[in-house]
Design a protein around this motif. Structure first.
Motif, PDB file in Angstrom:
ATOM      1  N   ILE A 187       0.835  -1.201   0.000  1.00  0.00           N
ATOM      2  CA  ILE A 187       0.000   0.000   0.000  1.00  0.00           C
ATOM      3  C   ILE A 187       0.870   1.250   0.000  1.00  0.00           C
ATOM      4  O   ILE A 187       0.581   2.231  -0.698  1.00  0.00           O
ATOM      5  CB  ILE A 187      -0.961  -0.020   1.200  1.00  0.00           C
ATOM      6  N   SER A 188       1.963   1.224   0.738  1.00  0.00           N
ATOM      7  CA  SER A 188       2.888   2.364   0.738  1.00  0.00           C
ATOM      8  C   SER A 188       3.480   2.586  -0.649  1.00  0.00           C
ATOM      9  O   SER A 188       3.684   3.739  -1.072  1.00  0.00           O
ATOM     10  CB  SER A 188       4.004   2.139   1.763  1.00  0.00           C
ATOM     11  N   ALA A 189       3.738   1.501  -1.379  1.00  0.00           N
ATOM     12  CA  ALA A 189       4.280   1.632  -2.732  1.00  0.00           C
ATOM     13  C   ALA A 189       3.283   2.324  -3.649  1.00  0.00           C
ATOM     14  O   ALA A 189       3.661   3.159  -4.485  1.00  0.00           O
ATOM     15  CB  ALA A 189       4.644   0.256  -3.280  1.00  0.00           C
ATOM     16  N   GLU A 190       2.010   1.980  -3.513  1.00  0.00           N
ATOM     17  CA  GLU A 190       0.967   2.659  -4.284  1.00  0.00           C
ATOM     18  C   GLU A 190       0.988   4.159  -4.017  1.00  0.00           C
ATOM     19  O   GLU A 190       0.951   4.979  -4.952  1.00  0.00           O
ATOM     20  CB  GLU A 190      -0.406   2.082  -3.922  1.00  0.00           C
ATOM     21  N   LEU A 191       1.064   4.524  -2.750  1.00  0.00           N
ATOM     22  CA  LEU A 191       1.001   5.944  -2.378  1.00  0.00           C
ATOM     23  C   LEU A 191       2.258   6.695  -2.796  1.00  0.00           C
ATOM     24  O   LEU A 191       2.192   7.877  -3.170  1.00  0.00           O
ATOM     25  CB  LEU A 191       0.759   6.072  -0.882  1.00  0.00           C
ATOM     26  N   ARG A 192       3.397   6.030  -2.753  1.00  0.00           N
ATOM     27  CA  ARG A 192       4.626   6.687  -3.233  1.00  0.00           C
ATOM     28  C   ARG A 192       4.537   6.937  -4.738  1.00  0.00           C
ATOM     29  O   ARG A 192       5.046   7.955  -5.244  1.00  0.00           O
ATOM     30  CB  ARG A 192       5.848   5.833  -2.900  1.00  0.00           C
ATOM     31  N   TRP A 193       3.913   6.014  -5.471  1.00  0.00           N
ATOM     32  CA  TRP A 193       3.738   6.238  -6.909  1.00  0.00           C
ATOM     33  C   TRP A 193       2.824   7.434  -7.152  1.00  0.00           C
ATOM     34  O   TRP A 193       3.068   8.252  -8.047  1.00  0.00           O
ATOM     35  CB  TRP A 193       3.191   4.980  -7.586  1.00  0.00           C
ATOM     36  N   LEU A 194       1.765   7.546  -6.368  1.00  0.00           N
ATOM     37  CA  LEU A 194       0.873   8.693  -6.509  1.00  0.00           C
ATOM     38  C   LEU A 194       1.615  10.006  -6.259  1.00  0.00           C
ATOM     39  O   LEU A 194       1.418  10.994  -6.982  1.00  0.00           O
ATOM     40  CB  LEU A 194      -0.307   8.557  -5.545  1.00  0.00           C
ATOM     41  N   GLU A 195       2.465  10.025  -5.264  1.00  0.00           N
ATOM     42  CA  GLU A 195       3.260  11.226  -4.997  1.00  0.00           C
ATOM     43  C   GLU A 195       4.184  11.521  -6.169  1.00  0.00           C
ATOM     44  O   GLU A 195       4.339  12.684  -6.576  1.00  0.00           O
ATOM     45  CB  GLU A 195       4.056  11.043  -3.709  1.00  0.00           C
ATOM     46  N   PHE A 196       4.779  10.476  -6.730  1.00  0.00           N
ATOM     47  CA  PHE A 196       5.651  10.615  -7.900  1.00  0.00           C
ATOM     48  C   PHE A 196       4.877  11.214  -9.073  1.00  0.00           C
ATOM     49  O   PHE A 196       5.332  12.154  -9.734  1.00  0.00           O
ATOM     50  CB  PHE A 196       6.222   9.240  -8.258  1.00  0.00           C
ATOM     51  N   LEU A 197       3.666  10.687  -9.335  1.00  0.00           N
ATOM     52  CA  LEU A 197       2.859  11.181 -10.452  1.00  0.00           C
ATOM     53  C   LEU A 197       2.426  12.627 -10.217  1.00  0.00           C
ATOM     54  O   LEU A 197       2.404  13.435 -11.151  1.00  0.00           O
ATOM     55  CB  LEU A 197       1.632  10.294 -10.640  1.00  0.00           C
ATOM     56  N   SER A 198       2.105  12.946  -8.965  1.00  0.00           N
ATOM     57  CA  SER A 198       1.713  14.312  -8.650  1.00  0.00           C
ATOM     58  C   SER A 198       2.864  15.279  -8.911  1.00  0.00           C
ATOM     59  O   SER A 198       2.667  16.376  -9.458  1.00  0.00           O
ATOM     60  CB  SER A 198       1.269  14.400  -7.192  1.00  0.00           C
ATOM     61  N   GLN A 199       4.068  14.876  -8.560  1.00  0.00           N
ATOM     62  CA  GLN A 199       5.228  15.731  -8.802  1.00  0.00           C
ATOM     63  C   GLN A 199       5.496  15.919 -10.285  1.00  0.00           C
ATOM     64  O   GLN A 199       6.105  16.920 -10.692  1.00  0.00           O
ATOM     65  CB  GLN A 199       6.445  15.133  -8.107  1.00  0.00           C
ATOM     66  N   PHE A 249     -14.474  14.371 -13.080  1.00  0.00           N
ATOM     67  CA  PHE A 249     -14.228  15.517 -13.954  1.00  0.00           C
ATOM     68  C   PHE A 249     -14.545  16.804 -13.193  1.00  0.00           C
ATOM     69  O   PHE A 249     -15.594  16.927 -12.554  1.00  0.00           O
ATOM     70  CB  PHE A 249     -15.117  15.445 -15.197  1.00  0.00           C
ATOM     71  N   GLU A 250     -13.644  17.751 -13.283  1.00  0.00           N
ATOM     72  CA  GLU A 250     -13.873  19.083 -12.727  1.00  0.00           C
ATOM     73  C   GLU A 250     -13.472  20.102 -13.775  1.00  0.00           C
ATOM     74  O   GLU A 250     -12.331  20.112 -14.244  1.00  0.00           O
ATOM     75  CB  GLU A 250     -13.062  19.296 -11.450  1.00  0.00           C
ATOM     76  N   GLY A 251     -14.432  20.930 -14.178  1.00  0.00           N
ATOM     77  CA  GLY A 251     -14.163  21.882 -15.242  1.00  0.00           C
ATOM     78  C   GLY A 251     -13.793  21.212 -16.547  1.00  0.00           C
ATOM     79  O   GLY A 251     -13.005  21.765 -17.325  1.00  0.00           O
ATOM     80  N   GLY A 252     -14.335  20.019 -16.774  1.00  0.00           N
ATOM     81  CA  GLY A 252     -14.063  19.284 -17.995  1.00  0.00           C
ATOM     82  C   GLY A 252     -12.760  18.518 -18.004  1.00  0.00           C
ATOM     83  O   GLY A 252     -12.430  17.865 -18.987  1.00  0.00           O
ATOM     84  N   VAL A 253     -11.988  18.601 -16.904  1.00  0.00           N
ATOM     85  CA  VAL A 253     -10.677  17.949 -16.826  1.00  0.00           C
ATOM     86  C   VAL A 253     -10.806  16.669 -15.996  1.00  0.00           C
ATOM     87  O   VAL A 253     -11.272  16.720 -14.853  1.00  0.00           O
ATOM     88  CB  VAL A 253      -9.625  18.880 -16.212  1.00  0.00           C
ATOM     89  N   PRO A 254     -10.382  15.521 -16.530  1.00  0.00           N
ATOM     90  CA  PRO A 254     -10.517  14.275 -15.775  1.00  0.00           C
ATOM     91  C   PRO A 254      -9.366  14.059 -14.790  1.00  0.00           C
ATOM     92  O   PRO A 254      -8.229  14.453 -15.043  1.00  0.00           O
ATOM     93  CB  PRO A 254     -10.497  13.200 -16.866  1.00  0.00           C
ATOM     94  N   THR A 255      -9.699  13.453 -13.676  1.00  0.00           N
ATOM     95  CA  THR A 255      -8.731  13.017 -12.679  1.00  0.00           C
ATOM     96  C   THR A 255      -8.984  11.544 -12.402  1.00  0.00           C
ATOM     97  O   THR A 255     -10.136  11.137 -12.227  1.00  0.00           O
ATOM     98  CB  THR A 255      -8.888  13.813 -11.373  1.00  0.00           C
ATOM     99  N   VAL A 256      -7.933  10.753 -12.353  1.00  0.00           N
ATOM    100  CA  VAL A 256      -8.100   9.333 -12.061  1.00  0.00           C
ATOM    101  C   VAL A 256      -7.885   9.111 -10.566  1.00  0.00           C
ATOM    102  O   VAL A 256      -6.993   9.700  -9.949  1.00  0.00           O
ATOM    103  CB  VAL A 256      -7.127   8.468 -12.901  1.00  0.00           C
ATOM    104  N   ILE A 257      -8.737   8.272  -9.986  1.00  0.00           N
ATOM    105  CA  ILE A 257      -8.658   7.948  -8.560  1.00  0.00           C
ATOM    106  C   ILE A 257      -8.575   6.430  -8.401  1.00  0.00           C
ATOM    107  O   ILE A 257      -8.565   5.697  -9.392  1.00  0.00           O
ATOM    108  CB  ILE A 257      -9.879   8.504  -7.793  1.00  0.00           C
ATOM    109  N   ASP A 258      -8.515   5.971  -7.175  1.00  0.00           N
ATOM    110  CA  ASP A 258      -8.573   4.556  -6.809  1.00  0.00           C
ATOM    111  C   ASP A 258      -7.488   3.735  -7.512  1.00  0.00           C
ATOM    112  O   ASP A 258      -7.755   2.967  -8.435  1.00  0.00           O
ATOM    113  CB  ASP A 258      -9.954   3.967  -7.108  1.00  0.00           C
ATOM    114  N   PHE A 259      -6.264   3.861  -7.033  1.00  0.00           N
ATOM    115  CA  PHE A 259      -5.123   3.122  -7.566  1.00  0.00           C
ATOM    116  C   PHE A 259      -4.897   1.811  -6.804  1.00  0.00           C
ATOM    117  O   PHE A 259      -3.812   1.243  -6.851  1.00  0.00           O
ATOM    118  CB  PHE A 259      -3.865   3.980  -7.473  1.00  0.00           C
ATOM    119  N   ASP A 260      -5.916   1.312  -6.146  1.00  0.00           N
ATOM    120  CA  ASP A 260      -5.768   0.163  -5.258  1.00  0.00           C
ATOM    121  C   ASP A 260      -5.294  -1.098  -5.978  1.00  0.00           C
ATOM    122  O   ASP A 260      -4.689  -1.972  -5.362  1.00  0.00           O
ATOM    123  CB  ASP A 260      -7.099  -0.104  -4.552  1.00  0.00           C
ATOM    124  N   ASP A 261      -5.581  -1.217  -7.277  1.00  0.00           N
ATOM    125  CA  ASP A 261      -5.178  -2.405  -8.045  1.00  0.00           C
ATOM    126  C   ASP A 261      -3.932  -2.174  -8.879  1.00  0.00           C
ATOM    127  O   ASP A 261      -3.607  -2.998  -9.752  1.00  0.00           O
ATOM    128  CB  ASP A 261      -6.317  -2.870  -8.965  1.00  0.00           C
TER     129      ASP A 261
END
Length: 330
Positions: free
Chosen positions: A74-86, A226-238
């Motif tokens: 689970i920590s690996a998933e969250l570190r990837w999310l931080e990486f993608l956010s950066q 979608f917010e303002g027509g821009v998509p965001t992906v969530i739920d990286f659990d898999d």
């Protein structure tokens, strides 16, 4: 799981969620002004998921089952999310615990009810239906995800989303084919028909030098806001190491038999190719990877159906989805 058992499970989960808040530095589960509960149940399937409205913003609190999961994965998933956010992608970001951890154990007196908890930022927006305009944007987002996933990522301790994990001996995301054996014979028969077609797709990509990269693993319209027509992906659990073909098949397969199929396919590919090259041999293998998605979900649901009547009720529909695609391909 019957209604009474599910209600008891939810009560226990809510108690754990309140205790988990303290791990992330929140002392109050209720508003001091209104007395209202700040925890709102969002989902109770594989994970139990809450929205938590703090004085400093909204968060997602997840309680993960311990089957097939560890603090490290689970920590690996969250570190990837931080990486993608950066890298500039709009994705949920982890909130670290007071000890600086991404994920932590949480349990009460009953050790059988132990969970792993994690917390992320809540991503505002709304789920939208598939349209050519939306699908083109989704394609571009998915290509960005795959493009950044090609960069080296240390300590990505996640499942290998390969043939074995999806539909093979560990298929259905780790549960294996055995649950299908407890169902009528047509379930196993259709699995046997699908397996050679799916195996061929993986072989084609391997022979072309296709390499696994970090992928989302459950990329579909219900995991997009979608917010303002821009998509965001969530739920990286898999998420895990897999072929990008599988993510593309996952978002497209529900529309394979629809009248809009050709337009939606064209739109997604247009969006994807505007950001990154299409994966090798994508069009030649797309139906087979869609078949892998449908079989994987059938196997996963068959495992869950042993204890959850909500899943049991969906099994015939899942089987019919698999059979329809097999008819197209055979």
């Amino acid at each position: 799981m019957g209604n009474a058992e599910q209600n008891n499970d939810l009560v226990a989960a809510h108690d754990l969620a309140i205790r988990a808040l303290a791990i992330y530095g929140f002392s109050q589960a209720k508003s001091a002004l209104t007395g209202r509960d700040r925890l709102t149940l969002v989902a109770h399937w594989e994970n139990t998921v809450y929205r938590f409205d703090s004085d400093h913003g909204a968060f997602v609190l997840r309680l993960h089952p311990v089957h097939g999961r560890t603090v490290d994965t689970i920590s690996a998933e969250l570190r990837w999310l931080e990486f993608l956010s950066q890298k500039g992608l709009r994705v949920p970001r982890p909130r670290l615990s007071l000890d600086g951890d991404c994920a932590a154990w949480i349990a009460d007196e009953d050790s059988a009810k132990a969970r792993i908890c994690s917390m992320l930022t809540w991503m505002p927006g709304e789920a939208l239906l598939a349209s050519t305009q939306n699908m083109e944007k989704v394609g571009g987002l998915l290509a960005s995800l795959h493009r950044y996933g090609n960069e080296p990522l240390s300590l990505f301790i996640r499942p290998q989303l390969d043939f074995d994990w999806l539909v093979g001996e560990r298929g259905g995301l780790g549960y294996g084919p055995n649950p299908l054996d407890k169902l009528p014979a047509e379930y196993s028969l259709n699995r046997d028909l699908a397996i050679p077609l799916i195996a061929e797709a993986f072989a084609i990509i391997r022979d072309q030098g296709g390499e696994p990269i970090p992928i989302h693993g459950d990329f579909h319209m219900n995991n997009l806001v979608f917010e303002g027509g821009v998509p965001t992906v969530i739920d990286f659990d898999d998420c895990g190491m897999g072929l990008p073909h599988y993510d593309i098949a996952t978002v497209l397969h529900l529309y394979r038999e629809s009248e809009e199929w050709s337009d939606l396919l064209t739109a997604l590919l247009k969006g994807y190719s505007s950001v990154a090259p299409l994966p090798v041999k994508l069009l030649e293998t797309l139906d087979r990877f869609m078949l892998a998605r449908r079989l994987c979900m059938l196997m996963w649901m068959a495992a869950k159906a042993r204890v959850d009547e909500r899943m049991r009720a969906q099994l015939p529909n899942m089987l019919n989805n698999l059979k329809r695609l097999l008819i197209v391909m055979l």
